[in-house]
Design an enzyme around this catalytic site. Structure first.
Site, PDB file in Angstrom:
ATOM      1  N   GLU A 203      -4.376  -6.457  15.229  1.00 50.71           N
ATOM      2  CA  GLU A 203      -3.845  -5.142  14.832  1.00 50.71           C
ATOM      3  C   GLU A 203      -4.951  -4.090  15.009  1.00 50.71           C
ATOM      4  OE1 GLU A 203      -0.523  -4.710  11.753  1.00 50.71           O
ATOM      5  OE2 GLU A 203      -2.208  -3.929  10.640  1.00 50.71           O
TER       6      GLU A 203
ATOM      7  N   HIS B  55      -5.558 -32.991  18.190  1.00 53.41           N
ATOM      8  CA  HIS B  55      -4.405 -33.791  18.619  1.00 53.41           C
ATOM      9  C   HIS B  55      -3.248 -32.903  19.044  1.00 53.41           C
ATOM     10  CE1 HIS B  55      -6.172 -37.584  17.168  1.00 53.41           C
ATOM     11  NE2 HIS B  55      -6.753 -36.801  16.285  1.00 53.41           N
TER      12      HIS B  55
ATOM     13  N   GLY C 179      -4.750  -1.861   5.229  1.00 50.05           N
ATOM     14  CA  GLY C 179      -3.999  -3.007   4.715  1.00 50.05           C
ATOM     15  C   GLY C 179      -4.662  -4.332   5.057  1.00 50.05           C
ATOM     16  N   ARG C 180      -5.102  -4.473   6.295  1.00 55.36           N
ATOM     17  CA  ARG C 180      -5.641  -5.764   6.729  1.00 55.36           C
ATOM     18  C   ARG C 180      -7.062  -6.037   6.222  1.00 55.36           C
ATOM     19  NH1 ARG C 180      -4.455  -2.241  10.674  1.00 55.36           N
ATOM     20  NH2 ARG C 180      -6.053  -1.503  12.123  1.00 55.36           N
TER      21      ARG C 180
ATOM     22  N   GLU D 290      10.490  -4.894   4.200  1.00 55.15           N
ATOM     23  CA  GLU D 290      10.495  -6.299   3.788  1.00 55.15           C
ATOM     24  C   GLU D 290      10.167  -6.434   2.299  1.00 55.15           C
ATOM     25  OE1 GLU D 290       8.991  -5.011   6.407  1.00 55.15           O
ATOM     26  OE2 GLU D 290       8.972  -6.381   8.124  1.00 55.15           O
TER      27      GLU D 290
ATOM     28  N   LYS E  52       9.721  -0.730  13.899  1.00 58.64           N
ATOM     29  CA  LYS E  52      10.253  -0.468  12.553  1.00 58.64           C
ATOM     30  C   LYS E  52      11.352   0.596  12.620  1.00 58.64           C
ATOM     31  CE  LYS E  52       5.912  -1.109   9.999  1.00 58.64           C
ATOM     32  NZ  LYS E  52       4.918  -0.460   9.164  1.00 58.64           N
TER      33      LYS E  52
ATOM     34  N   LYS F 250       0.839  -1.190   0.000  1.00 65.29           N
ATOM     35  CA  LYS F 250       0.000   0.000   0.000  1.00 65.29           C
ATOM     36  C   LYS F 250       0.883   1.252   0.000  1.00 65.29           C
ATOM     37  CE  LYS F 250      -3.443   2.238   2.891  1.00 65.29           C
ATOM     38  NZ  LYS F 250      -4.273   2.148   4.081  1.00 65.29           N
TER      39      LYS F 250
END
Ligand code: F6P
Length: 527
Positions: free
Chosen positions: A355, A386, A269-270, A215, A495, A209
């Site tokens: 977030e 399990h 973003g999410r 990254e 960051k 965005k």
């Protein structure tokens, strides 16, 4: 208009609910079921092909009425209208929150700053559709004239988790294209993906965005250098496309204007998987299925916006969550889909939910005096049975759990599916009824709350509705907790520090830190 600031704990309904909690907290659900055989009839909702049975909760009619009163007293109806109409409810960033517009029916008029954003949305959808068709039919080719076989989505957070979850979830509907995801700045991640790829037949979708995320830009540069060992600068145009709001930065990277899919600052973003961030999803399953996702989400939007609170699925789920979080002191919630296709649903929703609602300052700017965002975690059943179910059944913690199951298996393996679903039903029953045993280690207390979502079939439509259900649930919780759900300042500090520590590592010069961090950096530089 921004959302109003109302401390939920100061509302009359909250006080009444506190008293109600004191009176009912020791009532066992087993007894509630005995007292009222009609409980499941009363506490369930049906929306399209999705059934929500919430009768296995520590509630009675009064609990639900009081929870709904809270929703009224915190002005939830007003908040919902502001959310859908593009008011600046992301106040700390001065933005509207309009991922719902991305799936609104065409022809609507939704305005941001006086401009009808539906026109732009339609244009981008057309671009996604045309691009998907060109790539999937092989009309669009790589630099050596071959059709594309592989697509790599390069992005992180909301620019990765949503598309990765959807591509996995819809793999039954997938075409011949193989879709890969590179997210971590860990160089081994990108290398492991690249080693399987042929640059001549690979398309890279760089999704960011902001187009400033360390990254994603680092991975994109590494991929670019890898690609240029085979292709030329001029070939980048055929192999790299970008999804971003930052057109300037994208063109600085060398991506042609034609290859940019715009997005907007009114999409968080999410919540961006419905925009061109979902390009890799459209490529994987075809545009018609991508539209199916949007349609399912749109139907859930419509339901959420119009259904009265007592029949409103996202509202009911949110209220139950508030009940356990704020009255029973539950810290976390589990989400267990009984389908391997949804193995990435919990990680995806972790960003959406944590977030958004991991905030401790209220909309009045003051530190809140009550619990907010829940921790969310989960894995598909039966694998999770399990792994960690022991703790849900017999541990000391109260973990309200959502079970999501489907009536039909996609490949039609009835034998497997009946076994899968017998586990699905058995677990919620066991969590409810427990089992008495004189040997304490074998005693199951039961009385563990669960919600059951039983859906006809995993399809783009039902998945779209399911994701939108949880989006709206977290919105309602944020409104009740009086927080701003749509910013994420909490991820910024790390960051900034990482950037200055990187300089120190590159210069092999450790500056002043706390003693632990200095010690660790010195150890790292000794390698
Ligand atoms: O670090 C958090 C975050 O800002 C997320 O909210 C976002 O989804 C992610 O980073 C990626 O951001 P971008 O799409 O701008 O690269």
């Amino acid at each position: 208009m921004p959302l109003q600031s109302i401390n939920p704990t100061q509302t009359p309904a909250w006080q009444k609910l506190q008293q109600h909690f004191e009176q009912t907290k020791n009532v066992r659900m087993q007894d509630l079921f005995v007292a009222d055989p009609q409980r499941a009839e009363k506490f369930h909702l049906q929306f399209k092909d999705c059934l929500l049975d919430y009768s296995k909760n520590r509630i009675n009619a009064e609990t639900m009425a009081l929870l709904q009163e809270i929703a009224v007293e915190v002005q939830l109806a007003d908040a919902i209208e502001k959310y859908f109409s593009g008011d600046l409810i992301n106040m700390t960033e001065g933005r509207a929150v309009l991922h719902t517009a991305l799936r609104a029916p065409s022809g609507q008029d939704i305005r941001v700053g006086g401009v009808n954003i539906m026109l732009e949305i339609e244009q981008v959808k057309e671009k996604i559709k045309a691009f998907t068709s060109e790539v999937t039919t092989g009309e669009r080719k790589g630099f050596s004239g071959k059709a594309f076989t592989d697509v790599v989505n390069v992005g992180i957070g909301g620019s990765d988790l949503g598309p990765a979850m959807l591509v996995d979830a819809l793999s039954y509907y997938q075409n011949h294209l193989k879709v890969h995801f590179v997210s971590n700045v860990d160089g081994d991640h990108v290398q492991e993906v690249l080693k399987r790829l042929n640059p001549e037949t690979t398309l890279f979708v760089i999704v960011s965005k902001t187009f400033t995320t360390q990254e994603t830009l680092t991975n994109a540069q590494t991929i670019r250098s890898w690609f240029l060992k085979a292709g030329k600068e001029a070939d980048i145009a055929a192999h790299f496309v970008a999804v971003s709001t930052n057109l300037q930065k994208v063109s600085e990277f060398g991506i042609a204007a034609d290859n940019i899919f715009p997005m907007w600052d009114w999409v968080g973003g999410r919540f961006s998987l419905w925009s061109a961030v979902g390009l890799s999803v459209s490529l994987a399953v075809g545009y018609a299925h991508f539209e199916g996702l949007l349609k399912g989400a749109q139907q859930m939007d419509q339901h959420f916006r119009t259904a009265p609170f007592e029949q409103n699925m996202p509202v009911i789920l949110a209220l139950l969550s508030v009940w356990y979080n704020n009255f029973y002191g539950a810290q976390s919630e589990a989400l267990i889909p009984y389908t391997q296709y949804l193995q990435k649903l919990a990680p995806y929703l972790q960003q959406g939910i944590m977030e958004s609602n991991g905030k401790s300052v209220g909309r009045d700017g003051k530190v809140v005096s009550y619990q907010t965002g829940t921790i969310i975690w989960g894995e598909p059943g039966t694998n999770s049975q399990h792994a960690f179910f022991q703790l849900i059944h017999q541990g000391t913690k109260l973990i309200p759990t959502d079970f999501i199951g489907f009536k039909t298996s996609l490949h039609g393996n009835t034998d497997h599916h009946d076994k899968l679903m017998s586990n699905f039903f058995a677990q919620t029953e066991a969590l409810l009824v427990g089992k008495s045993d004189d040997i304490p280690f074998k005693h199951f207390e039961g009385n563990k709350p669960t919600n059951t979502l039983l859906i006809d079939k995993l399809s783009p439509e039902s998945l779209g509705a399911l994701v939108a259900l949880y989006e709206h649930k977290l919105f309602v919780q944020g409104v009740i907790w009086n927080i701003y759900s749509y910013d994420q300042w909490g991820v910024e500090l790390g960051k900034v520090l990482a950037s200055s520590i990187l300089t120190e590592i590159e210069q092999k010069q450790v500056s002043a830190h706390d003693a632990s961090t200095s010690f660790l950096l010195q150890q790292y530089l000794k390698k």
